[in-house]
Design an enzyme around this catalytic site. Sequence first.
Site, PDB file in Angstrom:
ATOM      1  N   SER A  53       0.758  -1.152  -0.011  1.00 21.00           N
ATOM      2  CA  SER A  53       0.560  -0.099  -0.047  1.00 21.00           C
ATOM      3  C   SER A  53       0.940   0.965   0.051  1.00 21.00           C
ATOM      4  O   SER A  53       1.469   1.090  -0.392  1.00 21.00           O
ATOM      5  CB  SER A  53      -0.824   0.233   1.048  1.00 21.00           C
ATOM      6  OG  SER A  53      -1.926   0.846   0.890  1.00 21.00           O
ATOM      7  N   ASP A  64      -9.313  -4.677  -5.923  1.00 26.40           N
ATOM      8  CA  ASP A  64      -8.899  -3.615  -5.479  1.00 26.40           C
ATOM      9  C   ASP A  64      -9.492  -2.152  -4.379  1.00 26.40           C
ATOM     10  O   ASP A  64      -9.056  -1.421  -5.537  1.00 26.40           O
ATOM     11  CB  ASP A  64      -7.515  -3.006  -4.825  1.00 26.40           C
ATOM     12  CG  ASP A  64      -7.332  -2.751  -3.568  1.00 26.40           C
ATOM     13  OD1 ASP A  64      -7.231  -2.442  -2.748  1.00 26.40           O
ATOM     14  OD2 ASP A  64      -5.358  -2.752  -3.317  1.00 26.40           O
ATOM     15  N   HIS A  87      -7.294  -5.314  -1.446  1.00 25.63           N
ATOM     16  CA  HIS A  87      -6.159  -4.007  -0.731  1.00 25.63           C
ATOM     17  C   HIS A  87      -5.702  -5.472  -0.111  1.00 25.63           C
ATOM     18  O   HIS A  87      -4.674  -5.522  -0.307  1.00 25.63           O
ATOM     19  CB  HIS A  87      -6.652  -3.350  -0.573  1.00 25.63           C
ATOM     20  CG  HIS A  87      -5.851  -2.314   0.300  1.00 25.63           C
ATOM     21  ND1 HIS A  87      -5.065  -2.123  -0.776  1.00 25.63           N
ATOM     22  CD2 HIS A  87      -5.149  -2.001   1.111  1.00 25.63           C
ATOM     23  CE1 HIS A  87      -3.700  -1.134  -0.386  1.00 25.63           C
ATOM     24  NE2 HIS A  87      -3.415  -1.155   0.685  1.00 25.63           N
TER      25      HIS A  87
END
Length: 722
Positions: free
Chosen positions: A592, A667, A699
């Site tokens: 991320s 995601d 995600h």
Amino acid sequence: MMSKKLLALFILTSFSVIAQQKISVEEIYTGAFRTKGMDALQSMKNTNQYTVLNSDRTSRTQQIDLYDFATLKKVSTLIDTKSYKDLSEGIDSYTFSNDEKQILIANNTSPIFRHSFTATYYLYNLATKELTKVLENVQEPTFSPDGTKIGYAKENNLFIYDIASKAITQVTTDGKKNEIINGITDWVYEEEFAFVRAFDWSADSKKLAFIRFDESKVPQFSMDMYQKDLYPTSQTFKYPKAGEKNSEVSLHVFEVGSKSAKKINLGNYSDFYIARMKWTNDDNVLSAQVLNRHQDNLDLIFVDGTTGTAKVVLNEKDKAYVDVTDNLTFLKDNSFIWTSEKDGFNHIYLYDKSGKLKNQVTKGKWEVTNYYGFDEKTKTVFYQSVENGSTLRDVYKISLDGKKKVKLSSQVGTNGATFSPDFTYYINTYSSVTTPPTYTLNSSKDGKQAQEIVNNTALVEKIKKYDLPTKEFFELTTEKGHKLNAWMIKPKDFDANKKYPVFMYQYSGPGSQEVANNWLDTNDMWFMMLSQQGYITVCVDGRGTGFKGADFKKCTQKELGKFEVEDQIDAAKVIGNYAYVDKSRIGIFGWSYGGFMSSNCLFKGADVFKMAIAVAPVTNWRFYDSVYTERYMQTPQENASGYDENSPINHVSKLKGNFLLIHGTADDNVHVQNSMQMIEALVQANKQFDWAIYPDKNHGIYGGKTRIQLFNKMTNYIKEKL
């Protein structure tokens, strides 16, 4: 012939090699190192007791058990699923009515986004032991304070269920998917302001306040879902990217008796957020935290529930941004406790009911990290802080006047607390890098331990056979003079005369922390596994991370990825100069924000890093959501250079090393668009790299064997390229 001394040494070293059992990815990601805890631990409000959700694996049943805080003895089982066939699917969560005579029990939970879900709800009467299915496929059911009604949301509208008559009152009728949401937050509020329920009951149960989201002008995002069907389906939802239209929000109050609603006039705000909303102890006064779009101005507003008039009682401004607080606590006279970092560190403040500052309760060059509550009898505030070091957590109490501070926790590491309703006792959760979580009963008077409740000694024994190294903490100073918290995991058979490859891990997002003295998580176990294969893992929290004051955290404002990347590259240079490190073999990994960072580090630090793995990375801040991105960057229209100069997609031409890019196609948070556009940029820059796309994974990239396959892939990549 070998001497006796050498023979003994040979036997000893051979034995230690045999003794160190190898960790596998399969073990890590099937829960072999999972810790025991106290599931769904809740303090009661009216009695000095607490409840825990227990499971009996052999009979596949669950129990909500009631315990006494003073003795830790089980008082009773409030409900056992084996007695109710409707609960054969188990209990996912539960909440009590204010008088604690009724429980709302959820099961058949179906996730929507990160925090939101629908579920089936059963009402359980503790006196009659009667279980009734009351609501199906609804969100956020909440008892009215008098326990006679349940407010809930379904398909973007708000409803009230009357428990006695079973009648349903529809509060709103205009809810429509991707257009109007009542009482539930939109995608970006849920993700970035971290709340889902956007409605609240007044203390007298006569009013229901709610936020209405008009997202009709918000641009729509769509994701293909492949599944196993002949044709993919498309999932669409409203997602405001940086600089794009947000939901238009409004605040409303519904009168239960007259079944009428009024819109509150909040003043002359335009393009604003209602980041929090809750009723005060006054039946007629509603509070709301209103933020401007830049999030550098926060107004705490009090609304008269009858007239609908609103007034600002507290204002906070910051040259960077103001954090929303969940610690707003109203005392009996409607004076209130509030946390703020206005003096440069996050501290506790007391204001009177008109918003006039009465006292700053805590002070110092350290942060309050959790506010636990206020004991009206003794006028004592209980909190957690990093007073003894930013990587540690301790539990404290202090008088409301800021005097008589007492440190309650005694062990070095991470301490957290759940207090009994009368604040006589608390359950302390403790862990450190060498001690898995332990739960103990402690006295709030002096912090002394009364007895142990749960430990993880079985896990400690189990881990012994792996003969793991210790995670070592240290402070790293870069050539530019920045002092940064760091940890290192070396191989157990570390030899200072050898040269080792280094694998760096970081997240680096604003206010985050990876270097903390707490128990090992699944990533740590993977790093331990890499140590068994001859790698040193290092983690450094650079500038922009949290718990070292506002200046350290907010120095990255308007330039996300500039100083953070500089610090990782500089830290790698320092580490590369250690005598036992092979500076030609340094890699970096992140997920991320950490993936955004590891990509940038490999591109901008091409002569420092040999390889990088980026999972679900933001590759250009223009692709990410408005609330998060603009808090730190303002809009792309206002700060184009800040966006473009620090986005890795614009630095692909500098790639020299080995790059593995990973993303899930479903995601909803960091869209796969980020990686797809980066892939195209790398292709057009004629760069060779590796990539893996995980169909229908969000995600977190998990489900089935996904994590095992993913971490085996990354392990093999490290062994091959580093």
